[in-house]
Design a protein around this motif. Structure first.
Motif, PDB file in Angstrom:
ATOM      1  N   ALA A  37       0.840  -1.193   0.000  1.00 38.30           N
ATOM      2  CA  ALA A  37       0.000   0.000   0.000  1.00 38.30           C
ATOM      3  C   ALA A  37       0.876   1.243   0.000  1.00 38.30           C
ATOM      4  O   ALA A  37       2.059   1.182   0.342  1.00 38.30           O
ATOM      5  CB  ALA A  37      -0.890  -0.011   1.239  1.00 38.30           C
ATOM      6  N   GLY A  38       0.292   2.368  -0.372  1.00 42.61           N
ATOM      7  CA  GLY A  38       1.059   3.616  -0.319  1.00 42.61           C
ATOM      8  C   GLY A  38       0.474   4.668  -1.240  1.00 42.61           C
ATOM      9  O   GLY A  38      -0.448   4.383  -2.020  1.00 42.61           O
ATOM     10  N   ASN A  39       1.015   5.874  -1.176  1.00 41.41           N
ATOM     11  CA  ASN A  39       0.589   6.946  -2.062  1.00 41.41           C
ATOM     12  C   ASN A  39       0.877   6.554  -3.515  1.00 41.41           C
ATOM     13  O   ASN A  39       1.717   5.681  -3.758  1.00 41.41           O
ATOM     14  CB  ASN A  39       1.371   8.224  -1.752  1.00 41.41           C
ATOM     15  N   ASP A  84      -0.510  -6.182  -5.019  1.00 42.37           N
ATOM     16  CA  ASP A  84      -0.115  -4.823  -5.407  1.00 42.37           C
ATOM     17  C   ASP A  84      -1.387  -3.983  -5.538  1.00 42.37           C
ATOM     18  O   ASP A  84      -2.286  -4.333  -6.291  1.00 42.37           O
ATOM     19  CB  ASP A  84       0.615  -4.898  -6.763  1.00 42.37           C
ATOM     20  N   LEU A  85      -1.448  -2.900  -4.791  1.00 43.35           N
ATOM     21  CA  LEU A  85      -2.675  -2.094  -4.771  1.00 43.35           C
ATOM     22  C   LEU A  85      -2.478  -0.774  -5.512  1.00 43.35           C
ATOM     23  O   LEU A  85      -1.353  -0.289  -5.615  1.00 43.35           O
ATOM     24  CB  LEU A  85      -3.074  -1.803  -3.324  1.00 43.35           C
ATOM     25  N   PRO A  86      -3.581  -0.191  -5.996  1.00 41.44           N
ATOM     26  CA  PRO A  86      -3.471   1.149  -6.575  1.00 41.44           C
ATOM     27  C   PRO A  86      -3.025   2.134  -5.491  1.00 41.44           C
ATOM     28  O   PRO A  86      -3.303   1.909  -4.314  1.00 41.44           O
ATOM     29  CB  PRO A  86      -4.898   1.475  -7.011  1.00 41.44           C
ATOM     30  N   GLY A  87      -2.372   3.198  -5.911  1.00 40.48           N
ATOM     31  CA  GLY A  87      -1.945   4.210  -4.943  1.00 40.48           C
ATOM     32  C   GLY A  87      -3.140   4.932  -4.351  1.00 40.48           C
ATOM     33  O   GLY A  87      -4.169   5.089  -5.004  1.00 40.48           O
ATOM     34  N   THR A  88      -3.008   5.341  -3.102  1.00 37.71           N
ATOM     35  CA  THR A  88      -4.087   6.101  -2.478  1.00 37.71           C
ATOM     36  C   THR A  88      -3.486   7.142  -1.538  1.00 37.71           C
ATOM     37  O   THR A  88      -2.443   6.907  -0.934  1.00 37.71           O
ATOM     38  CB  THR A  88      -5.072   5.169  -1.740  1.00 37.71           C
ATOM     39  N   SER A 111      -1.674 -10.468   6.287  1.00 35.68           N
ATOM     40  CA  SER A 111      -0.834 -10.807   7.449  1.00 35.68           C
ATOM     41  C   SER A 111       0.146  -9.664   7.706  1.00 35.68           C
ATOM     42  O   SER A 111       0.486  -9.371   8.844  1.00 35.68           O
ATOM     43  CB  SER A 111      -0.025 -12.069   7.184  1.00 35.68           C
ATOM     44  N   VAL A 112       0.624  -9.074   6.614  1.00 41.49           N
ATOM     45  CA  VAL A 112       1.576  -7.959   6.715  1.00 41.49           C
ATOM     46  C   VAL A 112       1.180  -6.891   5.692  1.00 41.49           C
ATOM     47  O   VAL A 112       0.831  -7.221   4.561  1.00 41.49           O
ATOM     48  CB  VAL A 112       3.023  -8.438   6.403  1.00 41.49           C
ATOM     49  N   THR A 113       1.221  -5.625   6.094  1.00 43.10           N
ATOM     50  CA  THR A 113       1.023  -4.530   5.140  1.00 43.10           C
ATOM     51  C   THR A 113       2.360  -3.808   4.964  1.00 43.10           C
ATOM     52  O   THR A 113       2.951  -3.341   5.939  1.00 43.10           O
ATOM     53  CB  THR A 113      -0.048  -3.539   5.643  1.00 43.10           C
ATOM     54  N   VAL A 114       2.823  -3.774   3.705  1.00 41.73           N
ATOM     55  CA  VAL A 114       4.043  -3.027   3.390  1.00 41.73           C
ATOM     56  C   VAL A 114       3.604  -1.638   2.940  1.00 41.73           C
ATOM     57  O   VAL A 114       2.891  -1.501   1.945  1.00 41.73           O
ATOM     58  CB  VAL A 114       4.853  -3.719   2.265  1.00 41.73           C
ATOM     59  N   ILE A 115       3.992  -0.616   3.700  1.00 42.47           N
ATOM     60  CA  ILE A 115       3.607   0.746   3.332  1.00 42.47           C
ATOM     61  C   ILE A 115       4.792   1.354   2.589  1.00 42.47           C
ATOM     62  O   ILE A 115       5.849   1.607   3.171  1.00 42.47           O
ATOM     63  CB  ILE A 115       3.256   1.597   4.571  1.00 42.47           C
TER      64      ILE A 115
END
Ligand SMILES: Nc1nc2c(ncn2[C@@H]2O[C@H](COP(=O)(O)OP(=O)(O)OP(=O)(O)O)[C@@H](O)[C@H]2O)c(=O)[nH]1
Ligand SMILES: [Mg+2]
Length: 254
Positions: A37-39, A84-88, A111-115
């Motif tokens: 996740a991330g901008n 893999d997520l869209p940026g937010t 289980s884990v969020t990578v920011i």
């Protein structure tokens, strides 16, 4: 944050990178789910590609990833599904792309969020970081684009940052594969409990709001027993978040 002591050899990421197998799209029988996740434009898809061996599109403009992509890697005989997520910019979002990311972070039970943050624009990334830390116990800050930060003569005190946020911080330059072995090792240690986070949380909630929150989150749990983060959802509902309200109504969580 507590890190259980290990032998020097075990802590060496270079040593442990040997235990990595990139599995591409083969996401069957995974042990853990990891969210990226991330901008927008912080290098999430570049990190995703480095770990899975896939070629998810990357690009130097915001909103490149519009839906979630899945891949996998194996590390020390454990299998990780990477999403893999869209940026937010925020979890209080409205746009459709942002909704995909928010719903997965909130309801996907990773289980884990990578920011993933842009080290050369750290301050503007911290808003989302703090929001994610409100709803997850297991996260790592991937301080990406370190090459850019270095080019701009920025120095980041990663130890203090990790202490203040209560999660591990791993500097990376994903485009050049720098820091990726360390990131993989940290993800693995978070997933199997060798590293325990104490994420930064907002504590000064007024008493009357606290009581309303308690009451509402109990009711949410009654209707949706499987839902994680009922307290955060209660807070959003009290603030009048239409999107969260609609998501709960339709039950389309992920
Ligand atoms: N200099 C440098 N560029 C990087 C690094 N990591 C990624 N990039 C570049 O940054 C741009 C954006 O990378 P993406 O991986 O598409 O970023 P993203 O976070 O997936 O973007 P969205 O999907 O739009 O949110 C690309 O041009 C990458 O090559 C890095 O460590 N250093
Ligand atoms: Mg992307």
């Amino acid at each position: 944050m507590e890190v259980k002591p290990k032998s020097a050899c075990e802590t060496c990421a270079q040593f442990n990178a040997d235990g990595l197998k990139k599995l591409g799209v083969n996401t069957s029988d995974f042990d853990y789910v990891v969210a990226l996740a991330g901008n927008p434009n912080t290098g999430k898809s570049t990190v995703f590609n480095a770990m899975t061996g896939l070629r998810q599109h990357t690009g130097n403009w915001p909103g490149k990833t519009v839906t979630r992509a899945e891949g996998a890697f194996e590390y020390n005989k454990e299998k990780f599904k990477l999403v893999d997520l869209p940026g937010t910019y925020s979890l209080l979002s409205t746009s459709e792309d942002e909704e995909v990311a928010r719903n997965f972070i909130l309801f996907g039970k990773p289980s884990v969020t990578v920011i993933v943050v842009d080290a050369s624009r750290l301050e503007r990334n911290l808003n989302l970081v703090l929001q994610i830390l409100e709803i997850t116990n297991n996260a790592v800050l991937c301080l990406n684009l370190m090459d850019e930060a270095e080019r701009n003569n920025l120095e980041i005190d990663t130890r203090t940052l990790a202490k203040d946020l209560g999660i591990p911080v791993v500097p990376t330059s994903a485009r050049y594969n720098r820091g990726i072995p360390e990131l993989i090792q940290t993800i693995s240690e978070l997933a199997n409990g060798k590293i325990v986070c104490k994420p930064h949380r907002i504590k000064n909630i007024p008493k009357n709001i606290e009581q309303a929150l308690e009451k509402l989150s109990v009711e949410i749990k009654e209707v949706y027993p499987d839902i994680p983060n009922s307290r955060w959802i209660a807070l959003r509902l009290l603030e009048g978040d239409r999107n969260i309200f609609e998501t709960l109504k339709t039950g389309e969580f992920v």
